[in-house]
Design a protein around this motif. Structure first.
Motif, PDB file in Angstrom:
ATOM      1  N   SER B 270       0.929  -1.206   0.110  1.00 38.10           N
ATOM      2  CA  SER B 270       0.039  -0.060  -0.061  1.00 38.10           C
ATOM      3  C   SER B 270       1.006   1.145   0.009  1.00 38.10           C
ATOM      4  N   ILE B 271       0.489   2.081  -0.994  1.00 39.56           N
ATOM      5  CA  ILE B 271       1.268   3.469  -0.663  1.00 39.56           C
ATOM      6  C   ILE B 271       0.125   4.648  -0.638  1.00 39.56           C
ATOM      7  N   ALA B 272       0.637   5.517   0.315  1.00 39.54           N
ATOM      8  CA  ALA B 272      -0.247   6.733   0.683  1.00 39.54           C
ATOM      9  C   ALA B 272       0.581   7.898   0.547  1.00 39.54           C
ATOM     10  N   ASP B 273      -0.035   8.936   0.309  1.00 41.39           N
ATOM     11  CA  ASP B 273       0.602  10.281   0.250  1.00 41.39           C
ATOM     12  C   ASP B 273      -0.312  11.179   1.112  1.00 41.39           C
ATOM     13  N   ARG B 274       0.238  11.544   2.282  1.00 34.61           N
ATOM     14  CA  ARG B 274      -0.337  12.059   3.315  1.00 34.61           C
ATOM     15  C   ARG B 274      -0.187  13.601   3.664  1.00 34.61           C
ATOM     16  N   VAL B 275      -1.169  14.044   4.180  1.00 36.35           N
ATOM     17  CA  VAL B 275      -0.842  15.502   4.646  1.00 36.35           C
ATOM     18  C   VAL B 275       0.041  15.610   5.692  1.00 36.35           C
ATOM     19  N   LYS B 276      -0.173  14.663   6.781  1.00 34.76           N
ATOM     20  CA  LYS B 276       0.881  14.501   8.045  1.00 34.76           C
ATOM     21  C   LYS B 276       1.245  13.099   7.847  1.00 34.76           C
ATOM     22  N   SER B 277       2.524  12.969   8.479  1.00 37.96           N
ATOM     23  CA  SER B 277       3.060  11.543   8.606  1.00 37.96           C
ATOM     24  C   SER B 277       3.892  11.459   9.991  1.00 37.96           C
ATOM     25  N   PRO B 278       3.609  10.322  10.482  1.00 41.03           N
ATOM     26  CA  PRO B 278       4.349  10.029  11.668  1.00 41.03           C
ATOM     27  C   PRO B 278       6.078   9.960  11.370  1.00 41.03           C
ATOM     28  N   TYR B 279       6.372   9.859  10.297  1.00 42.86           N
ATOM     29  CA  TYR B 279       7.903   9.831   9.977  1.00 42.86           C
ATOM     30  C   TYR B 279       8.541  11.025   9.736  1.00 42.86           C
ATOM     31  N   THR B 280       7.762  12.110   9.538  1.00 49.80           N
ATOM     32  CA  THR B 280       8.603  13.584   9.189  1.00 49.80           C
ATOM     33  C   THR B 280       7.899  14.518  10.219  1.00 49.80           C
ATOM     34  N   GLY B 281       8.296  15.902   9.911  1.00 47.37           N
ATOM     35  CA  GLY B 281       7.764  16.890  10.687  1.00 47.37           C
ATOM     36  C   GLY B 281       6.973  17.653   9.439  1.00 47.37           C
ATOM     37  N   TYR B 282       6.901  17.383   8.319  1.00 51.81           N
ATOM     38  CA  TYR B 282       6.266  18.122   7.129  1.00 51.81           C
ATOM     39  C   TYR B 282       4.751  18.112   7.161  1.00 51.81           C
ATOM     40  N   VAL B 283       4.059  19.179   7.205  1.00 49.53           N
ATOM     41  CA  VAL B 283       2.738  19.265   7.245  1.00 49.53           C
ATOM     42  C   VAL B 283       2.280  19.969   5.932  1.00 49.53           C
ATOM     43  N   PHE B 284       1.358  19.462   5.029  1.00 53.34           N
ATOM     44  CA  PHE B 284       0.711  19.957   4.049  1.00 53.34           C
ATOM     45  C   PHE B 284      -0.611  20.234   4.146  1.00 53.34           C
ATOM     46  N   GLU B 285      -1.084  21.155   4.839  1.00 50.28           N
ATOM     47  CA  GLU B 285      -2.394  21.621   4.756  1.00 50.28           C
ATOM     48  C   GLU B 285      -3.219  22.026   3.558  1.00 50.28           C
ATOM     49  N   TYR B 286      -2.297  22.919   2.962  1.00 47.53           N
ATOM     50  CA  TYR B 286      -2.539  23.539   1.740  1.00 47.53           C
ATOM     51  C   TYR B 286      -1.754  23.295   0.752  1.00 47.53           C
ATOM     52  N   ASP B 287      -1.967  23.342  -0.709  1.00 49.03           N
ATOM     53  CA  ASP B 287      -1.050  23.300  -1.702  1.00 49.03           C
ATOM     54  C   ASP B 287      -0.789  24.632  -2.225  1.00 49.03           C
ATOM     55  N   CYS B 288       0.042  24.868  -3.436  1.00 54.59           N
ATOM     56  CA  CYS B 288       0.367  26.206  -3.937  1.00 54.59           C
ATOM     57  C   CYS B 288      -0.819  26.422  -4.910  1.00 54.59           C
ATOM     58  N   GLN B 289      -1.762  26.001  -4.849  1.00 53.55           N
ATOM     59  CA  GLN B 289      -3.114  26.663  -5.308  1.00 53.55           C
ATOM     60  C   GLN B 289      -4.168  26.863  -4.434  1.00 53.55           C
ATOM     61  N   GLY B 290      -3.670  26.642  -3.329  1.00 50.29           N
ATOM     62  CA  GLY B 290      -4.833  27.013  -2.107  1.00 50.29           C
ATOM     63  C   GLY B 290      -5.774  25.948  -1.821  1.00 50.29           C
ATOM     64  N   SER B 291      -5.455  24.799  -2.626  1.00 54.24           N
ATOM     65  CA  SER B 291      -6.425  23.525  -2.289  1.00 54.24           C
ATOM     66  C   SER B 291      -5.999  22.863  -0.996  1.00 54.24           C
ATOM     67  N   LYS B 292      -6.952  22.419  -0.372  1.00 57.24           N
ATOM     68  CA  LYS B 292      -6.499  21.731   0.815  1.00 57.24           C
ATOM     69  C   LYS B 292      -6.204  20.207   0.814  1.00 57.24           C
ATOM     70  N   GLY B 293      -5.198  19.889   1.315  1.00 55.82           N
ATOM     71  CA  GLY B 293      -4.429  18.699   1.234  1.00 55.82           C
ATOM     72  C   GLY B 293      -5.278  17.571   1.671  1.00 55.82           C
ATOM     73  N   LYS B 294      -5.307  16.451   0.832  1.00 58.59           N
ATOM     74  CA  LYS B 294      -6.074  15.279   1.020  1.00 58.59           C
ATOM     75  C   LYS B 294      -4.990  13.894   1.246  1.00 58.59           C
ATOM     76  N   ASP B 295      -5.503  13.330   2.248  1.00 57.82           N
ATOM     77  CA  ASP B 295      -4.714  11.734   1.904  1.00 57.82           C
ATOM     78  C   ASP B 295      -5.296  11.206   0.896  1.00 57.82           C
ATOM     79  N   VAL B 296      -4.200  10.527   0.214  1.00 59.87           N
ATOM     80  CA  VAL B 296      -4.418   9.717  -1.013  1.00 59.87           C
ATOM     81  C   VAL B 296      -3.814   8.283  -0.949  1.00 59.87           C
ATOM     82  N   TYR B 297      -4.655   7.311  -1.123  1.00 53.71           N
ATOM     83  CA  TYR B 297      -4.016   5.942  -1.136  1.00 53.71           C
ATOM     84  C   TYR B 297      -3.996   5.691  -2.568  1.00 53.71           C
ATOM     85  N   ALA B 298      -2.453   5.811  -2.925  1.00 54.78           N
ATOM     86  CA  ALA B 298      -2.200   5.522  -4.519  1.00 54.78           C
ATOM     87  C   ALA B 298      -2.273   4.083  -4.805  1.00 54.78           C
ATOM     88  N   VAL B 299      -1.921   3.272  -4.152  1.00 57.43           N
ATOM     89  CA  VAL B 299      -2.104   1.805  -4.253  1.00 57.43           C
ATOM     90  C   VAL B 299      -2.682   1.358  -2.552  1.00 57.43           C
TER      91      VAL B 299
END
Lengths: 459, 453
Positions: B270-299
Motif C-alpha cells: 500500500s502506498i499513501a500520500d499524506r498531509v501529515k506523517s508519523p515519519y516526518t515533521g512536514y505538514v501539507f494543509e494547503y498546496d500552492c493553488q490553495g487546495s486543501k491537502g487530502k490523504d491519497v491512497y495511491a495503491v
C-alpha cells in the motif's frame, strides 16, 4: 540600495563579537519565463530574486545568514543574528578596526525592465522550435517549451575592503517532448543555454536544430536493445562525455568536501598519478562565451584557469575561501552559489579535458566489441560515481551498429581514469547543464574531445 | 501576515478587465545551530518571503514572482495581468473558491535558540557515548517555520503556519581493527516537536553501517533472492512517485497509464500520500493553488486506487484536487513558477518485520544496502531501471562479504509483483535540493532481483 558607509556598518556589526572575516553578497536577479504547451502560450511570468547573504568566518568556523529585507535595518538585524551565532560564549564586545570599502559601484538593485518586444521575440523563438519539431517526420504527442531570460546582478563587499560586482546574462530554452504513438511514449528534457541575451537565438537557428536533434535522439532510442552484462572498451563522444570527469573526479577535488571528510579519495594525492598520462583536465572560468565563465566568482575573487590534472598527475584543488582555509591552501576563484540563499562553496565551472593526438575514427575501428556513447545525462559524484547513459550504440567489428538502452557507468574514479587509452584531437562543444551540490544548482560545462576507455564493466 | 493585508484589500477592488486574481505568500524562517567534532560549529539563520501573484483576463493567465514583498499590491496584480495578454490560444488557469477566512496553525512548541543549542549538545554527547571512534561528527539542528497564505478574488482567504525541527548528521567512524577503516554516513530526520529528534535512530543507522562493513568480494552477476534496504527503496521513490502523478498518467509517461483500478502490485503493498506523517515533521494543509491537502491512497492492497491531482488534472477526471499542486519538481536552477503535481508525504506503508529480521531469513541471496543515483537510473515511462548499488552476499544463511560496483536491473512492475515481505523500519530520503515533499519507505524482500557487473 545601501550606501557604502551603511554596508561598512553592517560588516562591522557582524564582526562586533567575534570572527576574522565578514562578507556581504547582494543579488538582484530578474528573469522572464515563458511557457508553451504544444503550440499554446500558457504563461508569461516575471521573476525577481532580491536579497542579501552575510558570511561570517572565525578561522574555519562559519556562519551564514540571509534575508530579502535589504533595508539598512533589515541587514543590521541579520548582522546581529550572525554575530550572536559566531560569538557564542563570548560576553565581551571586541573593538574592531573600521572597515573601508575600496571603490564605488552602481546601484545593482535596480530592476531590469522587460519590454513587450522582448516577450514577443521570445514567443516567436519558441513557436519556431515547436512548429519545426511537431511538423517533422517523427510523431510527437506533446511538446512543452520554456524560455528563461535571466539577468543576475551581484555585488560583494567584505571586511578586507573588497567592493566589487558583476552583471551576468543567460538565456535558456528547455524542451520536454513526448515522442511516440500515444501508446508507447518516451520523454526526457534537455536545455539549450547561451551566456548572453536572446540575440544568440535570433541571429541563428540553433534552437530549432536543438529541438529536432533531441526528438530524433529520443526516437532512435525507442528501438534500443538491452545488452548482457559485459566488460568492453567504451568510446565517449566529444562534448558532454566530459561529464565522466565531472562526476568521477571533479567533485572530489572540491576543497570543502575534502576538508569535511565527504570525499577522501583524492585528499592525499596531490602530485601523484591519478589518471592515464593522456588526461589533462582544466577548470577554466575565463573561456570566452562559455556558460560558466564570469569575471569574478561569488566571493568577488577573479576567475582563473586552474589545471587540475596534468598528464595524469593531480595538480590542484578547487577552492573557495572557507574550503581553502580548511585545507590550508589559497583560494583560487572557485567560490560559487546558486543565489544569495546559499553559502558559497568550492565548485567547478568549465571543466574541460584537453585535446590529445589520437585519431577519432581509429578509436572505433580498432574495437571488436564495445560501446559508443553519444550522449550522457546527469550523474552522481562520489566513490563510486555513476553516470546515466542517454544515447549509446553497440560497436561490432569496428562499426557502430544498433542503439542500446539501460546502461549506466559506475565505478572508482582513479581506476577508470587510468583506463583512458585514447584522447582525440577535436574538442567537442556542449551547451552546459546545472550541477547541484550544497551551494545550489549552478551552470557548468563539461567539454572534451572523443575519448576511449580500454575496459568498462557495463550493467 | 502583515505584508499580505494589502492583497486582501486589493482583491475587492479589481478593475473590470481583470476577471480573476490571486496572491500567495510563502515565508520561511530557519535557525540552525551546528556542532562539529565536540565544538560549536557556527550556524545559520534566514528569513525569506516569496510572493506569487496571478491575474486572468480574456486572453489567459499571467504571473509574477517577487521577493520584494513591499511592492504595491495593485501594481503587482496589474503586472501579472499584463503578462496574461501574451497568452495565445490558451485558457485561464482555474482558481479555488473560498468561503471566508480559514486559518490553520500547528501545535508544536517554539523552542528558544538556547534550548536548540542545549539539545544539539545533548544529541552530540549521546552519540559520543555510543563508544564509536569518530573521525568526524557534524550535527546541524534547525528550527523551521513555514507560513503560507493565499487570497483571491473568488473568496479564498487561507493561511497555514507550522513549525518543525530538522537534524542533519554527517559522521565517519573508525570501524575496524585495521588502521583507518572508516565508515561514513549521512542522515536527515525531521519532526514536529524537538523532543522527537533523538540520537537513537542516528545510532541505529551507524550500528547498521558498521555491521555491514564486511570484507569486500569480487563483483558478480546473477539472479538472487533479495532484501532492499529501506534507504534503497526510499531512493527509488524519488522516481516512482511520478508514476502516480496525474500529469504523467494523462500524457502517457507513466508506466501505470491506463491501469487505474487494476492490480499493479502484490497484495501486501500500500502506498499513501499524506498531509501529515508519523515519519516526518512536514505538514501539507494547503498546496500552492490553495487546495486543501487530502490523504491519497495511491495503491491499496496491491490495487492502483488513486492519483495525485492539482486543480487542472482533477478537472480532467471530474474530481477535486488532492492538494498536490506544487512547483518544485525538476532541477531547474531557478524559481519554478509552473504549477505541476508534486507529492506530500509519499510513503510506502510498513510491514511487521525489522530489516534485520528480513535479512536473517535469507538463506541464499543478497541484501542491497546502498544504491546510488536513482534519479537517473529509473525510467518511469517504461518502469525499466538500472541502478548502481552495493550489497551483502549471503550463502547458506551466512554473510560471505560485500560486493560493490554492481547494478540492480529490471522493471518496477516486476519488483512490485515479486515482493514477499515488507519491513517495519522506515527511512525518509534526505532530498537536499527539493525541500517541498518527503519520500519514506520500509525495506522490501523480493523473490528475485537481477544483479550485473
Amino acid at each position: 540600495m545601501l550606501k557604502k558607509n551603511e554596508i561598512e556598518a553592517v560588516l562591522e556589526k557582524a564582526l562586533s563579537r567575534n570572527g576574522d572575516f565578514a562578507e556581504l553578497f547582494f543579488e538582484r536577479t530578474d528573469e522572464l519565463q515563458i511557457s508553451m504547451d504544444t503550440g499554446y502560450v500558457q504563461g508569461v511570468k516575471n521573476v525577481c530574486i532580491c536579497g542579501a547573504g552575510l558570511h561570517l568566518l572565525d578561522g574555519v568556523k562559519s556562519v551564514y545568514v540571509y534575508t530579502n529585507d535589504i533595508s539598512f535595518r533589515g541587514l543590521m538585524t541579520m548582522a546581529e543574528k550572525a554575530s550572536e551565532l559566531i560569538g557564542t560564549g563570548r560576553q565581551q564586545i571586541l573593538q574592531r578596526p573600521k572597515i573601508n570599502l575600496q571603490g564605488t559601484l552602481e546601484n545593482t538593485m535596480m530592476p531590469v525592465n522587460v519590454s513587450n518586444n522582448q516577450v514577443k521575440t521570445g514567443i516567436k523563438l519558441m513557436q519556431e522550435a515547436d512548429s519545426a519539431v511537431r511538423n517533422g517526420r517523427i510523431k510527437v504527442q506533446s511538446m512543452q517549451i520554456t524560455y528563461f531570460g535571466t539577468v543576475q546582478k551581484v555585488q560583494i563587499a567584505n571586511s578586507e575592503g573588497l567592493f566589487t560586482g558583476e552583471e551576468r546574462k543567460f538565456t535558456r530554452i528547455r524542451y520536454i517532448p513526448v515522442v511516440g504513438d500515444g501508446i508507447r511514449n518516451q520523454t526526457r528534457f534537455a536545455d539549450i543555454y547561451r551566456p548572453c541575451g536572446m540575440d544568440a537565438f535570433v541571429t541563428a537557428d540553433e534552437h530549432i536544430g536543438f529541438g529536432l536533434e533531441l526528438v530524433k535522439d529520443i526516437d532512435t532510442m525507442k528501438n534500443a536493445r538491452t545488452i548482457k552484462p559485459c566488460s568492453v572498451p567504451v568510446i565517449l563522444e566529444a562534448g558532454t562525455g566530459a561529464t565522466f570527469f565531472h562526476e568521477c573526479v571533479g567533485h572530489m577535488l572540491e576543497a570543502g568536501s575534502i576538508a569535511n571528510g565527504k570525499h577522501v579519495l583524492y585528499g592525499d594525492k596531490l602530485g601523484k598519478s591519478i589518471a592515464s598520462p593522456k588526461v589533462t583536465l582544466v577548470d577554466d572560468a575565463t573561456i570566452p562565451g562559455a556558460l560558466a565563465t564570469s569575471v569574478i566568482d561569488d566571493e568577488g575573487a577573479p576567475r582563473r584557469r586552474n589545471v587540475l590534472i596534468e598528464n595524469g598527475i593531480l595538480k590542484n584543488y578547487l577552492a573557495d575561501r572557507l574550503g581553502a582555509r580548511m585545507l590550508g591552501i589559497e583560494p583560487n576563484g572557485c567560490g560559487r552559489r546558486q543565489n544569495y540563499t546559499f553559502k558559497p562553496g568550492s565548485r567547478m565551472s568549465n571543466t574541460w579535458l584537453m585535446t590529445g593526438n589520437d585519431d577519432e575514427e581509429e578509436m572505433v575501428r580498432d574495437i571488436d566489441r564495445g560501446l559508443y556513447i553519444k550522449t550522457v545525462g546527469g550523474g552522481q559524484e562520489g566513490d563510486p560515481f555513476s553516470i546515466e547513459v542517454q544515447e549509446a550504440f553497440w560497436i561490432e567489428k569496428g562499426e557502430i551498429t544498433y542503439p542500446v538502452k539501460g546502461v549506466m557507468i559506475t565505478g572508482n574514479g582513479i581506476e577508470l581514469m587510468k583506463k583512458v587509452d585514447r584522447v582525440g584531437r577535436i574538442m567537442g562543444k556542449e551547451d552546459g547543464a546545472f550541477c547541484g551540490m550544497d551551494s545550489g544548482l549552478i551552470p557548468t560545462t563539461t567539454n572534451q574531445p572523443r575519448i576511449r576507455l580500454s575496459e568498462v564493466n557495463l550493467g | 501576515m502583515k505584508e499580505f493585508e494589502k492583497y486582501q484589500i486589493a482583491m475587492g477592488r479589481l478593475p473590470e478587465y481583470i476577471t480573476e486574481a490571486e496572491a500567495q505568500i510563502e515565508r520561511y524562517a530557519r535557525f540552525t545551530v551546528s556542532r562539529e567534532n565536540g565544538a560549536d560549529g557556527g550556524g545559520a539563520y534566514s528569513d525569506i518571503a516569496e510572493l506569487f501573484v496571478r491575474a486572468s483576463g480574456d486572453s489567459g493567465t499571467g504571473m509574477i514572482y517577487t521577493q520584494q514583498t513591499e511592492m504595491n499590491a495593485m501594481e503587482a496584480i496589474e503586472a501579472a495581468y499584463r503578462n496574461s495578454l501574451f497568452s495565445v490560444g490558451g485558457k485561464s488557469e482555474s482558481m479555488n473558491s473560498g468561503n471566508g477566512k480559514y486559518e490553520v496553525k500547528g501545535t508544536a512548541e517554539e523552542k528558544s535558540n538556547e534550548e536548540m543549542r542545549a539539545w544539539a549538545g545533548q544529541l552530540e554527547k549521546s552519540l559520543y557515548e555510543t563508544g564509536y571512534r569518530f573521525a568526524n561528527l557534524k550535527l546541524e539542528l534547525s528550527r523551521v517555520k513555514k507560513v503560507l497564505a493565499a487570497v483571491n478574488s473568488k473568496g479564498l482567504d487561507i493561511s497555514s503556519e507550522y513549525l518543525m525541527y530538522q537534524l542533519s548528521v554527517q559522521a565517519a567512524v573508525d570501524a575496524g581493527a585495521a588502521e583507518k577503516d572508516i565508515v561514513s554516513m549521512e542522515y536527515d530526520v525531521s519532526a514536529e516537536n524537538l523532543e522527537d529528534i533523538t540520537s537513537e535512530k542516528v545510532a541505529g543507522i551507524l550500528n547498521k553501517e558498521v555491521r555491514n562493513h564486511v570484507p569486500l568480494l569480487a563483483p558478480r552477476s546473477g539472479i538472487y533472492e533479495a532484501v532492499l534496504d529501506e534507504s534503497v527503496v526510499s531512493n527509488m521513490l524519488l522516481t516512482i512517485w511520478k508514476m502516480f502523478s496525474a500529469v504523467n498518467y494523462i500524457n502517457g509517461t507513466s508506466v501505470l497509464s491506463g491501469k487505474l483500478g487494476q492490480r499493479v502490485a502484490e497484495a501486501k503493498i500500500s502506498i499513501a500520500d499524506r498531509v501529515k506523517s508519523p515519519y516526518t515533521g512536514y505538514v501539507f494543509e494547503y498546496d500552492c493553488q490553495g487546495s486543501k491537502g487530502k490523504d491519497v491512497y495511491a495503491v491499496e492492497d496491491g490495487i492502483f486506487t488513486g492519483l495525485l491531482h492539482n486543480i487542472s488534472t482533477g478537472e480532467n477526471f471530474s474530481c477535486e484536487s488532492t492538494g498536490n499542486a506544487g512547483r518544485n519538481v525538476t532541477l531547474s536552477g531557478t524559481i519554478q513558477t509552473d504549477t505541476v503535481v508534486t507529492p506530500k508525504n509519499f510513503t510506502l506503508l510498513p510491514g511487521e518485520k525489522t530489516t534485520q529480521q528480513l535479512v536473517s531469513d535469507i538463506r541464499d541471496g543478497i541484501y542491497i544496502n546502498h544504491s546510488f543515483d536513482e534519479f537517473h537510473g529509473v525510467d518511469c515511462t517504461t518502469g525499466d531501471f538500472t541502478i548502481p548499488c552495493e550489497g551483502i552476499l549471503i550463502e547458506n544463511g551466512e554473510v560471505q562479504g560485500r560486493i560493490n560496483n554492481v547494478f540492480m536491473e529490471g522493471n518496477l512492475l516486476d519488483i512490485f509483483a515479486d515482493i514477499t515481505e515488507i519491513g517495519s523500519d522506515m527511512y525518509t530520503f534526505p532530498i537536499k535540493e527539493i525541500k517541498s515533499y518527503t519520500l519514506t519507505a520500509p525495506a522490501l524482500k523480493l523473490r528475485k532481483i537481477r544483479l550485473s557487473m
